[in-house]
Design a protein around this motif. Sequence first.
Motif, PDB file in Angstrom:
ATOM      1  N   ARG A   4       0.830  -1.205   0.000  1.00 11.65           N
ATOM      2  CA  ARG A   4       0.000   0.000   0.000  1.00 11.65           C
ATOM      3  C   ARG A   4       0.866   1.257   0.000  1.00 11.65           C
TER       4      ARG A   4
ATOM      5  N   ASP B  58      -1.750   6.347  -2.067  1.00 12.38           N
ATOM      6  CA  ASP B  58      -2.932   6.436  -2.932  1.00 12.38           C
ATOM      7  C   ASP B  58      -3.217   5.183  -3.756  1.00 12.38           C
ATOM      8  N   SER B  59      -2.593   4.046  -3.416  1.00 15.98           N
ATOM      9  CA  SER B  59      -2.871   2.823  -4.178  1.00 15.98           C
ATOM     10  C   SER B  59      -2.593   1.588  -3.326  1.00 15.98           C
TER      11      SER B  59
ATOM     12  N   GLU C 242      -2.218  -3.001  -3.752  1.00 18.83           N
ATOM     13  CA  GLU C 242      -2.265  -4.251  -4.509  1.00 18.83           C
ATOM     14  C   GLU C 242      -2.051  -5.388  -3.530  1.00 18.83           C
TER      15      GLU C 242
END
Length: 356
Positions: free
Chosen positions: A149, A152-153, A155
């Motif tokens: 993390r 702003d993103s 996976e």
Amino acid sequence: MSIRRTVQRFAEWRQHGDVLVLATVYETMGSTYSKAGHRSLIAANGDYQGLVSGGCLEGDLAERASRIRETRQAAAITYDLRDEADDLWGLGVGCNGLIRVFLQPLVPEQDYEPFAAIARRLMGTERAAVATVIEPGGSPLALGSTLIRTADSSESWDLDAAGAERLAGGCDEALRSGDSRYVDDDSGAGILYSVLAPVPRLLVLGAGPDAVPLVRMAAEVGWLVTVADHRPAYIDRGGFEAAERVATIDPPALGREIDLETFDAVIVMSHHLATDRTYLAQLATIGAGYVGVLGPPARKARLLEEVGAVGEKLRPRLKGPVGLDIGADSPESIAVSILAELQAGRSGAVAESPAD
């Protein structure tokens, strides 16, 4: 061994299509060589890149990794060396610490995730946090499931939406604090939250003979180095094979040719007042944690005065002389002093620099 070297070796090993093993330190007590969040890789032939210990545990880890490759099942290992009688392990290392390591198979069928994503983050420019499930306990989390993390993103691997949401808060806290920690939650799950700090980048402005050992040593300890100079003869002379990029750039065009915001440190060492002045004017507002100029305090003061108003923005943080006060008197020893100061700054250590 540097993170950069580990990532490079990973890129080489994955080309062979063999199962690799990722060794991650997730908890330590007492005196240990590495701390929580440290990672190393073990190849199919037992070779390894990155040290969990000073070399005393790597042989045992390589043997255990062979079983991880065969079963393709992750496992946690504890080495408790706090007892003076640690010959029980047949190691006799006397480190007086406890270290817990998570061994995780990296398989070609899954494109060597999650380490492939970790490697991409390490070679990028944005900090990230990783959550790794070491012990599922009574939770529905799977062993080895992972969340990466950034601000702003996100996976993830082997996590559903609920699982990713559950781990997101710990990652956000790791990003805020900058600390890696192992946590036992209420369900009995053990989760490592660790920070991914990108490989540091150094910009060397000046390709004189004294820049050669600095670039070579910086690359050796894991920095990605860019060298720039306006004098083609200096560049063409060579000696910068270890640099990521070597460029001939007209000083006023520096900010157009190179993204200055991508560097953690900049050393100005052209040994030419007008050129250094042009460089410093463009470095005044960048976010690099370290900006230094070679030469005595009087030279730095003159440069700042000549740069004018923009120099006031740089004055509080411009280093000069650069490097720690180790009595350096050669290009090689000056390079050592500069790198020691850079490393101290990145680790938050207190180090003594020459008086300004």
